[in-house]
Every structure is written in C-alpha cells, then in structure tokens.
Design an enzyme around this catalytic site. Sequence first.
Site, PDB file in Angstrom:
ATOM      1  N   ARG A  65     -10.407 -11.918   1.925  1.00  0.00           N
ATOM      2  CA  ARG A  65     -11.273 -13.138   0.951  1.00  0.00           C
ATOM      3  C   ARG A  65     -10.308 -14.027   1.383  1.00  0.00           C
ATOM      4  O   ARG A  65     -11.012 -14.900   1.350  1.00  0.00           O
ATOM      5  CB  ARG A  65     -11.599 -11.951   0.056  1.00  0.00           C
ATOM      6  CG  ARG A  65     -10.399 -11.832  -1.058  1.00  0.00           C
ATOM      7  CD  ARG A  65     -10.792 -11.003  -2.593  1.00  0.00           C
ATOM      8  NE  ARG A  65     -11.286 -10.157  -1.868  1.00  0.00           N
ATOM      9  CZ  ARG A  65     -11.052  -9.147  -2.708  1.00  0.00           C
ATOM     10  NH1 ARG A  65     -11.790  -9.581  -3.821  1.00  0.00           N
ATOM     11  NH2 ARG A  65     -11.326  -7.485  -2.747  1.00  0.00           N
ATOM     12  N   LYS A  92       0.386  -1.289   0.275  1.00  0.00           N
ATOM     13  CA  LYS A  92       0.009   0.455  -0.323  1.00  0.00           C
ATOM     14  C   LYS A  92       0.660   1.114  -0.462  1.00  0.00           C
ATOM     15  O   LYS A  92       2.109   1.024   0.571  1.00  0.00           O
ATOM     16  CB  LYS A  92      -0.819  -0.029   1.403  1.00  0.00           C
ATOM     17  CG  LYS A  92      -2.369  -0.623   1.695  1.00  0.00           C
ATOM     18  CD  LYS A  92      -2.676  -0.888   2.426  1.00  0.00           C
ATOM     19  CE  LYS A  92      -4.040  -1.809   2.169  1.00  0.00           C
ATOM     20  NZ  LYS A  92      -4.604  -1.800   1.518  1.00  0.00           N
TER      21      LYS A  92
HETATM   22  N1  BES Z   1      -8.243  -4.095   4.552  1.00  0.00           N
HETATM   23  C1  BES Z   1      -8.490  -2.926   2.880  1.00  0.00           C
HETATM   24  C2  BES Z   1      -9.737  -2.783   2.766  1.00  0.00           C
HETATM   25  C3  BES Z   1      -9.476  -1.138   3.131  1.00  0.00           C
HETATM   26  C4  BES Z   1      -8.634  -0.048   2.432  1.00  0.00           C
HETATM   27  C5  BES Z   1     -10.789  -0.529   4.446  1.00  0.00           C
HETATM   28  C6  BES Z   1      -9.241   1.135   3.142  1.00  0.00           C
HETATM   29  C7  BES Z   1     -10.531   0.731   4.270  1.00  0.00           C
HETATM   30  C8  BES Z   1      -9.992   1.460   3.781  1.00  0.00           C
HETATM   31  C9  BES Z   1      -8.156  -4.515   1.887  1.00  0.00           C
HETATM   32  O1  BES Z   1      -7.619  -5.204   2.251  1.00  0.00           O
HETATM   33  C10 BES Z   1      -7.452  -4.062   1.139  1.00  0.00           C
HETATM   34  O2  BES Z   1      -7.073  -3.770   1.068  1.00  0.00           O
HETATM   35  N2  BES Z   1      -8.936  -3.870   0.250  1.00  0.00           N
HETATM   36  C11 BES Z   1      -7.950  -3.440  -1.477  1.00  0.00           C
HETATM   37  C12 BES Z   1      -8.638  -4.268  -2.526  1.00  0.00           C
HETATM   38  C13 BES Z   1      -7.794  -4.309  -4.220  1.00  0.00           C
HETATM   39  C14 BES Z   1      -6.643  -4.745  -3.919  1.00  0.00           C
HETATM   40  C15 BES Z   1      -9.090  -5.193  -4.832  1.00  0.00           C
HETATM   41  C16 BES Z   1      -8.477  -2.296  -1.980  1.00  0.00           C
HETATM   42  O3  BES Z   1     -10.134  -1.728  -1.515  1.00  0.00           O
HETATM   43  O4  BES Z   1      -8.405  -1.783  -2.339  1.00  0.00           O
HETATM   44 MN    MN Z   2      -5.127  -5.437   1.867  1.00  0.00          MN
END
Ligand code: BES
Ligand code: MN
Length: 502
Positions: A357, A283
């Site tokens: 997931r 990230k």
């Molecule tokens: N934990 C995150 C989701 C999230 C993001 C929660 C921002 C709260 C605020 C999750 O694990 C994630 O990183 N999801 C990705 C999925 C994508 C790679 C398909 C996302 O939402 O960007």
């Molecule tokens: Mn994630």
Amino acid sequence: MEFSIKSGSPEKQRSACVVVGVFEPRKLTLSAELLDNAARNYISDIIRRGDLEGKAGTTLLLHNVPGTLCDRVLLVGLGKEKEFREKEYSDAIRCAVKTLNETGAFDGTVFLTEIAVKKRNAAWRIRQATIVAQEAVYRFDQFKSKKDEVRRPLRKLTFAVERRTELAAAEEALAQGFAIAEGMALAKDLGNLPGNVCTPTYLAETAQKIAQQYSADSKIDCQILERADMETLGMHSLLSVAKGSHQPPKLIVLHYKGGKNSEKPLVLVGKGITFDSGGISLKPGEGMDEMKYDMCGAASVLGTIKAVAQMKLPINLTVIVAASENMPGGAASKPGDIVTSMSGQTIEILNTDAEGRLVLCDALTYAERFEPETVIDVATLTGACVVALGHVATGLFANNDGLARELAQAGEEAHDRAWQMPLWDDYQDLLKSPFADMANIGGRWGGSISAACFLSRFTKKFEWAHLDIAGTAWKSGADKGATGRPVPLLTHYLLKRAGKLH
Ligand code: BES
Ligand code: MN
Ligand code: ZN
C-alpha cells in the site's frame, strides 16, 4: 505453437490426429458420431466394449480408424453433458492438448470447440481454447541445465467451427486468445523469475522492450522515473520502502494510444515488489521464497498492455508499475517511522511488511495527472485476502458499484473470477493513528479490507477498483508457479470496453 481455424467434417481431415469428445456415459458428440458413421461403427463398437466411459479427464487414442483420412483419432471424455460448462470445457481442451503433446503427433485438429457451452458462443470457445492450449504447453525451464524435452512436440493446432459463417468471428477470437495467452505467458515468466534476476530494473527493461516491440505502430511509449524523479515528486511513501535495499526503485509508465486523442485513458497500476522480505518487520523464513511473486500485479498489467497492443485495441491505456524491493537493510524504514506521501497525507509505518500500500498510494496519486477515465490497481496485497477467498477468487474492491459489476462480469466470462468485498466507511476507523493522518495497518481482522481502505484515501479523484490477487497470482506446492491471473479478467474487460467481443 501455431493455430488455425477450419470448418469441415472430421472424417475428411488430413491431420496427424483428430480430437473428438465423448460424454458420460458413452455418448458420442456430433463430430464423434460423424467419424463413427464414416468408420462404420468402429468407434461406437469400441466404446460399447467399455474402453471409454466418457469420464472427464480420460482419453483413448485410436490409430488407423477406417473411413478417415487422419493418422489417429483421440477420444476425450467430457463428463456428463448437462454438467458441461466453462470449467469442464477448459479441462477437456487442456487434457486434449497435453495428450496430443505426448502422442508424437505434430499437429492436431480439435473438434471439441464445436461443443455447446452454456451461455458462451463459438467465439468464446475458440478464444478460451487458444488460451488453454498455450497454457498447457507453457514451460519455465530457463534455469534447468537439462530440459525435459518432449519427444515430438505438438507444433500446430487447428480448431474446428461448425459453420462457414462462423469462420470470420472465430479467426478474430483466435487472434484475441493468442494475444491474451502471450500476455499471460509474460506475466508468468516475470512471476517465476527469481528475485535476483527480476529486480525493479529488470521490470523497467521489460516495459521498455514491450514499447519497442510495438513501436512500429508508434502507439506505445515508455517512461521510467528514477529515485531522483520520485524525490522531486514527493513520493516519500514509495521511496521509504526502497530504503532498505541495494536495488534502486523504478516507477514505470507505459502509454498505449489506440483510441482518439480526446479520450481519457484507462489506467492500470501494478504492485511490483520484486522481493518482499517484510523489511524490519521481517517475515518468517518458511516459504519466504514465494515472496518473489510479490510483483505479480506488475507482471499482470505489463502482460495486459502487451496483449492490448498486440490486438491493436482502439482504447487509450496507461500502465503504471511501482517497482521496489522490500529489504531490511540498515537504512530501512522502522516501525514507528512517519512518511509524507505524494498526496501530502502522512503515514505512520507500524509494520514495514505492509509495504504494498505504501508504494501503491504514490503510484495512484501519480495517476491523477493522466485524468483517467478509470483506475484499476492490481496487487498481491494481503495474506488476509487468501484467508477470505482462498485461491479461487481475486478480491475486488471499488469506489463505484458499476465498475465493480463490470469487472466481476468480465472475470466471470473469462473464467478468471473476482468477488466483491465491502469498502464501507465503517472500516476506515481501523487506520487511525495518534501521530499521523493514518497508520499503514488496520489490525488482524478484515485485513484485506483495511488495506483497500488505505488505498481508497488516495483515489478520491477518480473511479477506482482494486484487485487483491494474493491468492490467485501463483500456485504453491509441488507444481508451484505463477498463474498469469488476472490477465484474462483485465483483457476481457478491456475487449468489452473496446466493443471487440462477439
Ligand atoms: N505481499 C504480502 C501479502 C501476501 C502475503 C501475499 C502472503 C501473498 C501471500 C504483503 O506485502 C504483506 O506482507 N502483507 C501483510 C500485511 C500485514 C502486515 C498488515 C500480510 O498480509 O500479512
Ligand atoms: Mn509485505
Ligand atoms: Zn508485499
């Protein structure tokens, strides 16, 4: 804080502070009028002079009001009477408690709980007031070497009910509200703890503590599955997420047995990523600290089972937490890796940041063995859900419309709302992979839906709902912190199922 219930008139209360409401413009509520009569118009005179219009969020503290037995009277503005609903009610209670906490009064008797709220009864008002009051005094300062001490903090709150006949129901609602508030406080504490403290191991220890705390009734037990156990079970999807981290993953299982032995359990599954760096699909740095909250789903199901045990609800409830870190260590999963989930379905990991997931799918398959009545998973799953619904509503998905309605209704009544999103087959194509049974991402558009679609492939054998709490589990900004949501929604749903709502 200590709580109690009373019925009686405000002018006769021997309390450090009596709290009554004033509607806008300058309209006294019933209890304010009773005080005013005893005080021979002392209060209405002050209001006529313009010291308090009744706007929401405003207060006026009066000392030595004639004709009363209390030290102080706190007037709380309520806004317009015909706009007074759940939110306004909760805001008024919060405002009253925060002000009381600053006045120097040790105790207060709150008459705001007597004010009618559309569609909600006295039990609701008491339950909600208890939750809001506990929230108002919640602090998370265990890492501050100098705490902001409140000079003379509020110790005891008494809520008033109009009629003696309401006392029994109000007492029960108070106990429920208190249990829910404790569950929320646990969820908040776990969420707010930094990732170096709140690890998968810490979550497992917390679950064991909950089991111990309520073991007197011997209705609750806890089991922790270690990496080796998960290997034996074939949970290679979950394990793939833990590979890049030095922290061992844990699959936490809690069984609460308050119902008949023959009754199938309700199962809650929580995403417990104690830090989500994204893994190799790292990230961006800005705001990455907030990914310590990526275990708020786990925190909320732990908070919920604690509340349920405390309330001794006559239901069977099982909680499963899939706990892991998501880190980019040398052994971490790489984009393109293919893993076999416990269900036997294979997954091509196109993005290691879609890890929620991957841990949930194995936890959901594991839930099958408990022959659940219903399974609900709770997860900070997608940023896309925040784009869709902001920070107000939780995303709600279900493979059964009756269940979706029940949960949406529970959220409405607990003022912890969820909004149903589609789970139509048309979206399933997004997850196609040329090499495996499915990919772990579905592309940019409809991201919260493709994530839910992914989970739906592991929940065919039971009635299931998914709550995406990415937007509702915590607040960002200056007063950032975990919210304790959706503990109110879940506990309300369970209270209803247990037939314990009046
Ligand atoms: N934990 C995150 C989701 C999230 C993001 C929660 C921002 C709260 C605020 C999750 O694990 C994630 O990183 N999801 C990705 C999925 C994508 C790679 C398909 C996302 O939402 O960007
Ligand atoms: Mn994630
Ligand atoms: Zn995550």
